[in-house]
Scaffold this motif. Sequence first.
Motif, PDB file in Angstrom:
ATOM      1  N   VAL A  38       0.874  -1.169   0.000  1.00 35.85           N
ATOM      2  CA  VAL A  38       0.000   0.000   0.000  1.00 35.85           C
ATOM      3  C   VAL A  38       0.910   1.218   0.000  1.00 35.85           C
ATOM      4  N   GLN A  39       0.677   2.140  -0.944  1.00 36.20           N
ATOM      5  CA  GLN A  39       1.501   3.337  -1.027  1.00 36.20           C
ATOM      6  C   GLN A  39       0.619   4.571  -1.148  1.00 36.20           C
ATOM      7  N   SER A  40       0.979   5.586  -0.389  1.00 40.08           N
ATOM      8  CA  SER A  40       0.268   6.862  -0.482  1.00 40.08           C
ATOM      9  C   SER A  40       1.252   7.921  -0.960  1.00 40.08           C
ATOM     10  N   PHE A  41       0.820   8.703  -1.927  1.00 46.99           N
ATOM     11  CA  PHE A  41       1.694   9.681  -2.563  1.00 46.99           C
ATOM     12  C   PHE A  41       1.333  11.123  -2.225  1.00 46.99           C
ATOM     13  N   HIS A  42       0.127  11.371  -1.700  1.00 47.52           N
ATOM     14  CA  HIS A  42      -0.284  12.744  -1.403  1.00 47.52           C
ATOM     15  C   HIS A  42      -0.409  13.023   0.084  1.00 47.52           C
ATOM     16  N   GLN A  43      -0.911  12.058   0.834  1.00 47.15           N
ATOM     17  CA  GLN A  43      -1.058  12.244   2.279  1.00 47.15           C
ATOM     18  C   GLN A  43      -0.942  10.900   2.973  1.00 47.15           C
ATOM     19  N   THR A  44      -0.531  10.926   4.232  1.00 49.03           N
ATOM     20  CA  THR A  44      -0.364   9.712   5.012  1.00 49.03           C
ATOM     21  C   THR A  44      -1.711   9.018   5.201  1.00 49.03           C
ATOM     22  N   LEU A  45      -1.706   7.718   5.057  1.00 43.29           N
ATOM     23  CA  LEU A  45      -2.909   6.922   5.307  1.00 43.29           C
ATOM     24  C   LEU A  45      -2.949   6.622   6.806  1.00 43.29           C
ATOM     25  N   GLU A  46      -4.051   6.960   7.436  1.00 41.47           N
ATOM     26  CA  GLU A  46      -4.181   6.744   8.875  1.00 41.47           C
ATOM     27  C   GLU A  46      -4.183   5.249   9.191  1.00 41.47           C
ATOM     28  N   ARG A  47      -3.728   4.924  10.382  1.00 38.62           N
ATOM     29  CA  ARG A  47      -3.580   3.541  10.835  1.00 38.62           C
ATOM     30  C   ARG A  47      -4.858   2.723  10.615  1.00 38.62           C
ATOM     31  N   GLU A  48      -5.995   3.251  11.050  1.00 37.11           N
ATOM     32  CA  GLU A  48      -7.256   2.511  10.941  1.00 37.11           C
ATOM     33  C   GLU A  48      -7.623   2.248   9.483  1.00 37.11           C
ATOM     34  N   ASP A  49      -7.378   3.236   8.631  1.00 39.69           N
ATOM     35  CA  ASP A  49      -7.665   3.063   7.204  1.00 39.69           C
ATOM     36  C   ASP A  49      -6.736   2.030   6.583  1.00 39.69           C
ATOM     37  N   LEU A  50      -5.467   2.068   6.954  1.00 38.44           N
ATOM     38  CA  LEU A  50      -4.507   1.094   6.441  1.00 38.44           C
ATOM     39  C   LEU A  50      -4.912  -0.323   6.831  1.00 38.44           C
ATOM     40  N   LEU A  51      -5.260  -0.510   8.084  1.00 33.89           N
ATOM     41  CA  LEU A  51      -5.684  -1.835   8.536  1.00 33.89           C
ATOM     42  C   LEU A  51      -6.985  -2.266   7.868  1.00 33.89           C
ATOM     43  N   ALA A  52      -7.887  -1.326   7.633  1.00 36.52           N
ATOM     44  CA  ALA A  52      -9.147  -1.654   6.943  1.00 36.52           C
ATOM     45  C   ALA A  52      -8.881  -2.067   5.497  1.00 36.52           C
ATOM     46  N   VAL A  53      -7.969  -1.388   4.815  1.00 37.39           N
ATOM     47  CA  VAL A  53      -7.590  -1.761   3.443  1.00 37.39           C
ATOM     48  C   VAL A  53      -7.018  -3.171   3.435  1.00 37.39           C
ATOM     49  N   HIS A  54      -6.092  -3.427   4.330  1.00 37.36           N
ATOM     50  CA  HIS A  54      -5.460  -4.747   4.425  1.00 37.36           C
ATOM     51  C   HIS A  54      -6.523  -5.823   4.652  1.00 37.36           C
ATOM     52  N   GLY A  55      -7.416  -5.600   5.602  1.00 43.58           N
ATOM     53  CA  GLY A  55      -8.456  -6.572   5.905  1.00 43.58           C
ATOM     54  C   GLY A  55      -9.401  -6.805   4.740  1.00 43.58           C
ATOM     55  N   ALA A  56      -9.788  -5.736   4.053  1.00 45.33           N
ATOM     56  CA  ALA A  56     -10.711  -5.871   2.919  1.00 45.33           C
ATOM     57  C   ALA A  56     -10.081  -6.672   1.786  1.00 45.33           C
ATOM     58  N   VAL A  57      -8.805  -6.445   1.520  1.00 41.71           N
ATOM     59  CA  VAL A  57      -8.130  -7.185   0.441  1.00 41.71           C
ATOM     60  C   VAL A  57      -7.976  -8.651   0.830  1.00 41.71           C
ATOM     61  N   GLU A  58      -7.540  -8.914   2.048  1.00 40.55           N
ATOM     62  CA  GLU A  58      -7.398 -10.312   2.479  1.00 40.55           C
ATOM     63  C   GLU A  58      -8.741 -11.045   2.408  1.00 40.55           C
ATOM     64  N   GLN A  59      -9.795 -10.373   2.810  1.00 37.61           N
ATOM     65  CA  GLN A  59     -11.116 -10.984   2.769  1.00 37.61           C
ATOM     66  C   GLN A  59     -11.531 -11.272   1.324  1.00 37.61           C
TER      67      GLN A  59
END
Length: 163
Positions: A54-75
Amino acid sequence: MPALIQALRAALDARSSLLDSLHEQGTDCYRLFHGSQEGASGLTVDRYGAQLLVQSFHQTLEREDLLAVHGAVEQHLQTPLLLVYNDRSRGNSRIDREDSVYRAEDAALVDLVGREWGLNYRVRGRHPGQDPLLFLDLRNARGWVKQHSAGKSVLNLFAYTCG
Protein backbone atom coordinates in the motif's frame (compact mmCIF):
# COMPACT_ATOMS: atom_id res chain seq x y z
CA MET A 1 -18.50 2.18 5.91
CA PRO A 2 -15.79 4.71 5.08
CA ALA A 3 -15.69 5.99 1.49
CA LEU A 4 -12.19 4.56 0.96
CA ILE A 5 -13.29 1.03 1.79
CA GLN A 6 -16.39 1.40 -0.39
CA ALA A 7 -14.19 2.50 -3.31
CA LEU A 8 -11.74 -0.33 -2.67
CA ARG A 9 -14.48 -2.96 -2.52
CA ALA A 10 -15.99 -1.63 -5.75
CA ALA A 11 -12.56 -1.87 -7.43
CA LEU A 12 -12.03 -5.41 -6.14
CA ASP A 13 -15.49 -6.47 -7.33
CA ALA A 14 -14.84 -4.96 -10.76
CA ARG A 15 -11.57 -6.91 -11.00
CA SER A 16 -12.91 -10.28 -9.86
CA SER A 17 -12.93 -11.95 -13.27
CA LEU A 18 -9.54 -10.41 -14.14
CA LEU A 19 -8.06 -11.73 -10.90
CA ASP A 20 -9.45 -15.21 -11.61
CA SER A 21 -7.83 -15.05 -15.04
CA LEU A 22 -4.49 -13.88 -13.63
CA HIS A 23 -4.46 -16.65 -11.04
CA GLU A 24 -5.16 -19.22 -13.75
CA GLN A 25 -2.17 -17.98 -15.77
CA GLY A 26 0.14 -18.21 -12.75
CA THR A 27 0.18 -14.50 -11.84
CA ASP A 28 0.00 -13.15 -8.30
CA CYS A 29 1.47 -9.67 -8.89
CA TYR A 30 -1.06 -7.01 -9.90
CA ARG A 31 -2.63 -3.67 -9.03
CA LEU A 32 -5.78 -3.97 -6.95
CA PHE A 33 -6.60 -0.29 -6.54
CA HIS A 34 -5.50 2.85 -8.37
CA GLY A 35 -6.85 5.61 -6.18
CA SER A 36 -6.38 8.45 -8.64
CA GLN A 37 -8.89 6.73 -10.92
CA GLU A 38 -11.03 5.05 -8.28
CA GLY A 39 -11.75 7.65 -5.62
CA ALA A 40 -8.69 8.04 -3.37
CA SER A 41 -6.18 10.23 -5.16
CA GLY A 42 -2.57 9.27 -4.57
CA LEU A 43 -3.23 5.83 -3.08
CA THR A 44 -2.23 2.55 -4.73
CA VAL A 45 -2.76 -1.00 -3.49
CA ASP A 46 -0.73 -3.72 -5.18
CA ARG A 47 -0.24 -7.42 -4.60
CA TYR A 48 3.23 -8.87 -5.02
CA GLY A 49 2.94 -12.58 -4.23
CA ALA A 50 2.49 -12.94 -0.47
CA GLN A 51 2.84 -9.21 0.06
CA LEU A 52 0.30 -6.39 -0.03
CA LEU A 53 1.99 -3.10 -0.89
CA VAL A 54 0.00 0.00 0.00
CA GLN A 55 1.50 3.34 -1.03
CA SER A 56 0.27 6.86 -0.48
CA PHE A 57 1.69 9.68 -2.56
CA HIS A 58 -0.28 12.74 -1.40
CA GLN A 59 -1.06 12.24 2.28
CA THR A 60 -0.36 9.71 5.01
CA LEU A 61 -2.91 6.92 5.31
CA GLU A 62 -4.18 6.74 8.87
CA ARG A 63 -3.58 3.54 10.84
CA GLU A 64 -7.26 2.51 10.94
CA ASP A 65 -7.67 3.06 7.20
CA LEU A 66 -4.51 1.09 6.44
CA LEU A 67 -5.68 -1.84 8.54
CA ALA A 68 -9.15 -1.65 6.94
CA VAL A 69 -7.59 -1.76 3.44
CA HIS A 70 -5.46 -4.75 4.42
CA GLY A 71 -8.46 -6.57 5.91
CA ALA A 72 -10.71 -5.87 2.92
CA VAL A 73 -8.13 -7.19 0.44
CA GLU A 74 -7.40 -10.31 2.48
CA GLN A 75 -11.12 -10.98 2.77
CA HIS A 76 -11.70 -10.51 -0.96
CA LEU A 77 -8.73 -12.65 -2.04
CA GLN A 78 -9.29 -15.14 0.79
CA THR A 79 -5.59 -15.28 1.50
CA PRO A 80 -3.34 -13.79 4.18
CA LEU A 81 -0.93 -11.16 2.89
CA LEU A 82 2.10 -9.51 4.50
CA LEU A 83 1.43 -5.77 4.76
CA VAL A 84 3.98 -3.18 3.65
CA TYR A 85 3.01 0.48 3.72
CA ASN A 86 5.11 3.16 2.05
CA ASP A 87 4.10 6.72 2.79
CA ARG A 88 5.70 8.61 -0.07
CA SER A 89 3.88 11.87 0.55
CA ARG A 90 6.94 13.79 1.76
CA GLY A 91 10.74 13.60 1.63
CA ASN A 92 12.31 10.57 3.32
CA SER A 93 8.78 9.39 3.96
CA ARG A 94 9.52 5.66 3.81
CA ILE A 95 11.36 5.84 7.13
CA ASP A 96 9.89 3.47 9.71
CA ARG A 97 7.53 4.92 12.26
CA GLU A 98 7.03 3.93 15.88
CA ASP A 99 3.69 2.21 15.27
CA SER A 100 4.39 -1.36 14.16
CA VAL A 101 1.69 -1.24 11.46
CA TYR A 102 3.83 1.30 9.59
CA ARG A 103 7.09 -0.61 10.11
CA ALA A 104 5.86 -3.95 8.71
CA GLU A 105 6.85 -7.41 9.87
CA ASP A 106 10.39 -8.53 9.15
CA ALA A 107 9.01 -11.29 6.91
CA ALA A 108 7.33 -8.67 4.71
CA LEU A 109 10.52 -6.66 4.16
CA VAL A 110 12.81 -9.37 2.80
CA ASP A 111 13.10 -10.52 -0.80
CA LEU A 112 9.97 -12.46 -1.69
CA VAL A 113 8.83 -14.30 -4.80
CA GLY A 114 6.02 -13.02 -6.96
CA ARG A 115 4.73 -14.88 -10.00
CA GLU A 116 3.75 -13.60 -13.40
CA TRP A 117 2.85 -15.75 -16.41
CA GLY A 118 4.08 -18.72 -14.34
CA LEU A 119 7.57 -17.23 -13.93
CA ASN A 120 9.09 -16.30 -10.57
CA TYR A 121 10.35 -12.77 -9.89
CA ARG A 122 12.15 -11.35 -6.89
CA VAL A 123 10.02 -8.64 -5.28
CA ARG A 124 10.63 -6.36 -2.33
CA GLY A 125 8.14 -3.76 -1.13
CA ARG A 126 10.66 -1.53 0.60
CA HIS A 127 14.27 -1.03 -0.45
CA PRO A 128 16.52 1.93 -1.37
CA GLY A 129 15.13 2.07 -4.92
CA GLN A 130 11.85 3.49 -6.13
CA ASP A 131 9.70 0.50 -7.10
CA PRO A 132 9.27 -3.06 -5.76
CA LEU A 133 11.56 -4.55 -8.45
CA LEU A 134 8.73 -5.44 -10.85
CA PHE A 135 6.75 -2.86 -12.84
CA LEU A 136 3.21 -4.23 -12.91
CA ASP A 137 2.07 -2.20 -15.91
CA LEU A 138 4.44 -4.09 -18.22
CA ARG A 139 3.03 -7.57 -17.53
CA ASN A 140 1.70 -7.94 -21.08
CA ALA A 141 5.04 -6.94 -22.60
CA ARG A 142 6.81 -9.59 -20.51
CA GLY A 143 4.12 -12.09 -21.55
CA TRP A 144 4.79 -11.26 -25.20
CA VAL A 145 8.53 -11.78 -24.71
CA LYS A 146 7.88 -15.09 -22.96
CA GLN A 147 5.61 -16.27 -25.77
CA HIS A 148 7.99 -15.22 -28.55
CA SER A 149 11.21 -16.39 -26.93
CA ALA A 150 10.34 -20.01 -26.21
CA GLY A 151 13.44 -22.14 -26.70
CA LYS A 152 15.69 -19.08 -27.09
CA SER A 153 18.12 -17.27 -24.84
CA VAL A 154 17.14 -13.75 -23.86
CA LEU A 155 19.33 -11.02 -22.41
CA ASN A 156 17.23 -8.62 -20.36
CA LEU A 157 18.87 -5.22 -20.78
CA PHE A 158 16.18 -3.39 -18.82
CA ALA A 159 16.33 -2.43 -15.14
CA TYR A 160 13.88 -4.10 -12.75
CA THR A 161 12.57 -6.50 -15.42
CA CYS A 162 10.42 -3.74 -16.88
CA GLY A 163 10.56 -4.92 -20.47
